[in-house]
Design an enzyme around this catalytic site. Structure first.
Site, mmCIF file in Angstrom:
data_model
loop_
_atom_site.group_PDB
_atom_site.id
_atom_site.type_symbol
_atom_site.label_atom_id
_atom_site.label_comp_id
_atom_site.label_asym_id
_atom_site.label_seq_id
_atom_site.Cartn_x
_atom_site.Cartn_y
_atom_site.Cartn_z
ATOM 1 N N GLU A 80 34.654 26.521 -11.104
ATOM 2 C CA GLU A 80 35.835 26.640 -12.242
ATOM 3 C C GLU A 80 36.772 27.445 -11.353
ATOM 4 O OE1 GLU A 80 34.690 26.194 -15.210
ATOM 5 O OE2 GLU A 80 32.445 26.030 -14.724
ATOM 6 N N CYS A 143 28.600 33.668 -18.269
ATOM 7 C CA CYS A 143 29.214 32.849 -17.257
ATOM 8 C C CYS A 143 30.552 33.462 -17.223
ATOM 9 C CB CYS A 143 28.966 32.208 -16.831
ATOM 10 S SG CYS A 143 27.063 31.252 -16.066
ATOM 11 N N HIS A 167 30.096 26.437 -11.303
ATOM 12 C CA HIS A 167 28.641 26.464 -12.364
ATOM 13 C C HIS A 167 27.829 25.363 -11.001
ATOM 14 C CE1 HIS A 167 29.726 27.599 -15.955
ATOM 15 N NE2 HIS A 167 28.314 28.442 -16.225
HETATM 16 N N1 PCA Z 1 24.329 30.002 -16.629
HETATM 17 C C1 PCA Z 1 24.765 30.016 -18.545
HETATM 18 C C2 PCA Z 1 25.259 32.247 -18.485
HETATM 19 C C3 PCA Z 1 23.896 31.770 -16.997
HETATM 20 C C4 PCA Z 1 24.134 30.890 -16.535
HETATM 21 O O1 PCA Z 1 23.462 30.925 -15.232
HETATM 22 C C5 PCA Z 1 26.673 30.070 -18.429
HETATM 23 O O2 PCA Z 1 26.819 29.162 -18.129
HETATM 24 O O3 PCA Z 1 27.034 31.075 -19.403
#
Ligand code: PCA
Length: 213
Positions: A80, A143, A167
């Site tokens: 990200e 996140c 991610h």
């Molecule tokens: N993914 C979520 C929150 C916790 C996670 O593992 C997100 O992408 O916001």
């Protein structure tokens, strides 16, 4: 002094039994490229997840902090680049909180860029033969909340720290349990991707500091 890296995963959420982000973080080696790896789990809670992260940073004083979360449905590991100053939950967090259209920080800018070498990290993952992309949205759920807080603290409090977010897709066991299986990667492959990304970040930090390995 060895570089200190803090890496976090999240608890399961949204009805899933596991979170591949945490499963992969948990099996990382304790040293990568000579750096010490500190692993921790964050709760999937708006605000509280970031508070737990702040405590971890205060205790461990990492040079590099990377948070990792599940992005169900994505086909690649996503490094990200951007966090936005917005909470807009498509589903409730693990305490039932679902904020809509709220800023994260009243005095914060609209967005922050990660100050990690995101391109080098994505390339290092691909060099392992694992699909990776640069991503320009970490969403508007927990996140993004955690990533925004992290970059806000780097801006206001801990300018020596580098921070960012990765991610990861579902684990194959999660995809196997769904009627129309989404893309997935096995947790050990996700862990290899994280190890490659951390390695790239550590090497870049050393190169910038002019320290020989
Ligand atoms: N993914 C979520 C929150 C916790 C996670 O593992 C997100 O992408 O916001």
């Amino acid at each position: 002094m060895a570089v200190q890296v803090l890496i976090t995963g999240f608890a399961p959420f949204g009805g899933e039994k596991i979170n591949p982000a945490w499963e992969a973080v948990e099996i990382l080696p304790d040293q990568i490229e000579g750096a010490n790896i500190v692993k921790a789990q964050l709760p999937v809670l708006f605000g509280r997840g970031a508070e737990v992260l702040a405590q971890l940073v205060a205790v461990h004083r990492p040079e590099i902090t990377i948070c990792v979360g599940q992005a169900g449905g994505r086909a690649a590991v996503a490094v990200e680049r951007v966090a936005v100053n917005l909470r807009d939950a498509a589903m409730p967090d693990n305490s039932g909180n679902a904020p809509a259209d709220e800023p994260i920080m009243a005095d914060g800018p609209a967005a922050y860029f990660s100050n990690l070498p995101t391109r080098a990290m994505a390339e290092a993952i691909r060099a392992q033969g694992i699909p990776a992309v640069l991503s320009y949205s970490a969403g508007t759920y927990v996140c993004n909340d955690v990533m925004y807080h992290l970059l806000y603290w780097i801006d206001k409090r801990w300018p020596q720290m580098q921070g960012g977010f990765i991610h990861v897709p579902y684990d194959i066991s999660q995809a196997a349990g769904k009627p129309s299986p989404p893309p997935s990667l096995p947790v050990p492959v996700i862990a290899r991707a994280l190890e490659a990304a951390i390695g790239a970040a550590v090497r870049a930090r050393r190169a910038e500091a002019g320290v020989s390995v």
